[in-house]
Scaffold this motif. Structure first.
Motif, PDB file in Angstrom:
ATOM      1  N   UNK A 262       0.837  -1.195   0.000  1.00 41.73           N
ATOM      2  CA  UNK A 262       0.000   0.000   0.000  1.00 41.73           C
ATOM      3  C   UNK A 262       0.878   1.254   0.000  1.00 41.73           C
ATOM      4  N   UNK A 263       0.735   2.028  -1.050  1.00 38.81           N
ATOM      5  CA  UNK A 263       1.524   3.255  -1.172  1.00 38.81           C
ATOM      6  C   UNK A 263       0.977   4.376  -0.307  1.00 38.81           C
ATOM      7  N   UNK A 264      -0.258   4.244   0.144  1.00 38.99           N
ATOM      8  CA  UNK A 264      -0.875   5.292   0.943  1.00 38.99           C
ATOM      9  C   UNK A 264      -1.953   4.686   1.831  1.00 38.99           C
ATOM     10  N   UNK A 265      -2.075   5.234   3.049  1.00 44.04           N
ATOM     11  CA  UNK A 265      -3.104   4.785   3.981  1.00 44.04           C
ATOM     12  C   UNK A 265      -3.743   5.966   4.677  1.00 44.04           C
ATOM     13  N   UNK A 266      -5.082   5.999   4.690  1.00 40.57           N
ATOM     14  CA  UNK A 266      -5.821   7.104   5.293  1.00 40.57           C
ATOM     15  C   UNK A 266      -6.691   6.596   6.431  1.00 40.57           C
ATOM     16  N   UNK A 267      -6.489   7.151   7.615  1.00 38.26           N
ATOM     17  CA  UNK A 267      -7.289   6.783   8.778  1.00 38.26           C
ATOM     18  C   UNK A 267      -8.191   7.932   9.195  1.00 38.26           C
ATOM     19  N   UNK A 268      -9.495   7.752   9.069  1.00 34.22           N
ATOM     20  CA  UNK A 268     -10.463   8.743   9.517  1.00 34.22           C
ATOM     21  C   UNK A 268     -10.853   8.415  10.948  1.00 34.22           C
ATOM     22  N   UNK A 269     -10.600   9.339  11.852  1.00 32.97           N
ATOM     23  CA  UNK A 269     -10.861   9.125  13.285  1.00 32.97           C
ATOM     24  C   UNK A 269     -10.217   7.832  13.779  1.00 32.97           C
ATOM     25  N   UNK A 270      -8.940   7.624  13.499  1.00 34.13           N
ATOM     26  CA  UNK A 270      -8.325   6.350  13.887  1.00 34.13           C
ATOM     27  C   UNK A 270      -7.859   6.373  15.336  1.00 34.13           C
ATOM     28  N   UNK A 271      -7.492   5.212  15.826  1.00 30.52           N
ATOM     29  CA  UNK A 271      -6.662   5.132  17.025  1.00 30.52           C
ATOM     30  C   UNK A 271      -5.349   4.506  16.587  1.00 30.52           C
ATOM     31  N   UNK A 272      -4.401   4.394  17.508  1.00 30.45           N
ATOM     32  CA  UNK A 272      -3.040   4.083  17.091  1.00 30.45           C
ATOM     33  C   UNK A 272      -2.452   2.852  17.774  1.00 30.45           C
ATOM     34  N   UNK A 273      -3.283   2.153  18.508  1.00 29.31           N
ATOM     35  CA  UNK A 273      -2.834   0.915  19.157  1.00 29.31           C
ATOM     36  C   UNK A 273      -4.014  -0.034  19.271  1.00 29.31           C
ATOM     37  N   UNK A 274      -3.785  -1.305  18.948  1.00 27.62           N
ATOM     38  CA  UNK A 274      -4.876  -2.290  19.011  1.00 27.62           C
ATOM     39  C   UNK A 274      -5.337  -2.475  20.452  1.00 27.62           C
ATOM     40  N   UNK A 275      -6.631  -2.340  20.723  1.00 31.33           N
ATOM     41  CA  UNK A 275      -7.124  -2.541  22.081  1.00 31.33           C
ATOM     42  C   UNK A 275      -7.272  -4.021  22.409  1.00 31.33           C
ATOM     43  N   UNK A 276      -7.354  -4.309  23.687  1.00 33.18           N
ATOM     44  CA  UNK A 276      -7.698  -5.648  24.163  1.00 33.18           C
ATOM     45  C   UNK A 276      -8.961  -5.509  24.997  1.00 33.18           C
ATOM     46  N   UNK A 277     -10.055  -6.107  24.546  1.00 29.76           N
ATOM     47  CA  UNK A 277     -11.325  -6.009  25.254  1.00 29.76           C
ATOM     48  C   UNK A 277     -12.144  -7.258  24.933  1.00 29.76           C
ATOM     49  N   UNK A 278     -13.361  -7.361  25.462  1.00 27.86           N
ATOM     50  CA  UNK A 278     -14.158  -8.579  25.212  1.00 27.86           C
ATOM     51  C   UNK A 278     -14.424  -8.861  23.739  1.00 27.86           C
ATOM     52  N   UNK A 279     -14.429  -7.836  22.890  1.00 26.66           N
ATOM     53  CA  UNK A 279     -14.694  -8.084  21.471  1.00 26.66           C
ATOM     54  C   UNK A 279     -13.470  -8.645  20.743  1.00 26.66           C
ATOM     55  N   UNK A 280     -12.273  -8.352  21.241  1.00 24.76           N
ATOM     56  CA  UNK A 280     -11.057  -8.806  20.571  1.00 24.76           C
ATOM     57  C   UNK A 280     -10.557 -10.140  21.104  1.00 24.76           C
ATOM     58  N   UNK A 281     -10.795 -10.392  22.398  1.00 16.89           N
ATOM     59  CA  UNK A 281     -10.157 -11.552  23.009  1.00 16.89           C
ATOM     60  C   UNK A 281      -8.656 -11.319  23.103  1.00 16.89           C
TER      61      UNK A 281
END
Length: 373
Positions: A262-281
């Protein structure tokens, strides 16, 4: 009838209205002080409020695409969404299962409005199977462009999200069509899907040890499958990736981790670290290196700077990621090879209305960084 059906929404609203009228009609008859009258008043109020909240919830789901089906809503999606192709048959990693026109003037003709194709994709190496929508611009069907290849952008929803919301709620195909028509961007293919390729689990575009290899799917299998079926440029500079919220984090991570893809990546309202919560395990299974890699700030501080272009968005009022986004911009600016741009609104919440305001500029930005060869 499906969760996102207009009939379901109309019936829910009609039922709520009838209950409201019925409550007004019956209330004088239930004005006594015996237990039957009190129970009747409580029952009518409860039923009316439940009906109203259900109607509002269905409207919100229609607008924001949180859940695709009743099973998705009630957490009954239990399959990992993984297919193993033992004999390699089946006609390729991408199959077109339906087509629809783009809702623009002249959209009934593909040479004028382009076309949206619903596809099923199976990763050759990860064996992840997921549905997606592919927008093909009008030029794709015009005779004078029959030998031309086109740049492509993967477009990701948030979590849980639905791919349909990228079409019905965020209007990516319509916006791309209008901007290309007016010369503000080049004609592009859009590959629209949600980052949740193993529902109901939120895999955060991570190669989970012993689980779905989501990052590899988006970095390798998805571009390969699309390139094998459509006239897409095969060089790294032909591909970009866009996403909002969870999809925004994934877009940035994939551009940072895989600049060869990918030559370019656009994040609209992103966060910057993967969370750990009940949805992710447990995404990382104790693998500290994998966990660090999923922290984009750690990665940029500790790994060689990737040769890629990044775009981030936030708002001064309404977005929780504003300060983190400013810090991320400063961090990337200190890297020699990585380029950073931003869209900062004065105000705007974490919602479709905000992202619709940012999508035209985002498409124009990513178009200017991709090649059609």
């Amino acid at each position: 009838m499906g969760l996102t059906s207009n009939k379901v929404l109309v019936l829910a609203v009609l039922f709520a209205v009838l209950l409201f009228v019925g409550t007004v009609w019956w209330w004088p008859r239930l004005a006594r002080h015996n237990w039957r009258a009190v129970s009747g008043r409580v029952g009518l109020l409860l039923a009316t409020q439940v009906a109203i909240f259900a109607s509002i919830g269905l409207c919100a789901n229609q607008a924001f695409g949180f859940y695709a089906t009743w099973a998705d809503l009630f957490g009954q999606e239990s399959g990992e969404g993984v297919v193993i192709d033992h004999n390699g048959s089946g006609g390729g990693p991408l199959q077109v299962v339906d087509t629809q026109q783009v809702k623009v003037s002249g959209g009934s003709r593909s040479q004028i409005g382009g076309q949206i194709q619903k596809v099923d994709i199976v990763g050759r190496t990860t064996h992840i199977a997921t549905p997606a929508y592919v927008y093909l611009p009008p030029e794709y069907f015009q005779p004078q462009y029959r030998t031309r290849t086109f740049p492509a952008a993967v477009v990701l929803t948030g979590y849980p999200g639905t791919a349909e919301a990228l079409i019905k709620g965020l209007h990516y195909p319509q916006t791309a069509h209008e901007m290309a028509k007016t010369g503000k961007m080049q004609p592009m293919i859009l590959v629209m899907l949600r980052p949740t390729v193993a529902p109901p689990r939120d895999t955060e575009c991570v190669d989970i040890p012993g689980g779905p290899q989501t990052e590899s799917f988006f970095a390798k299998d998805l571009p390969d499958a699309v390139s094998a079926h459509y006239r897409v440029g095969r060089k790294p500079g032909s591909w970009g990736i866009i996403g909002d919220s969870t999809g925004g984090y994934c877009a940035l991570k994939l551009a940072i981790h895989h600049p060869e893809a990918y030559a370019a990546g656009a994040g609209l309202s992103p966060y910057y670290r993967a969370p750990i919560d009940p949805t992710t395990g447990d995404l990382f299974q104790g693998d500290k290196a994998l966990q660090n890699s999923a922290d984009l700030r750690w990665y940029l501080k500790n790994k060689p700077a990737p040769d890629t272009s990044l775009l981030v968005s936030s708002s001064k009022v309404g977005e929780a990621n504003y300060k983190a986004t400013l810090g991320f911009i400063d961090l990337v600016k200190s890297k020699r090879l990585t380029r950073i741009s931003s869209i900062i609104l004065d105000s705007g919440g974490h919602n479709f209305n905000t992202w619709r305001r940012e999508i035209p500029a985002t498409l124009q930005w990513i178009s200017g960084r991709l090649s059609d060869r």
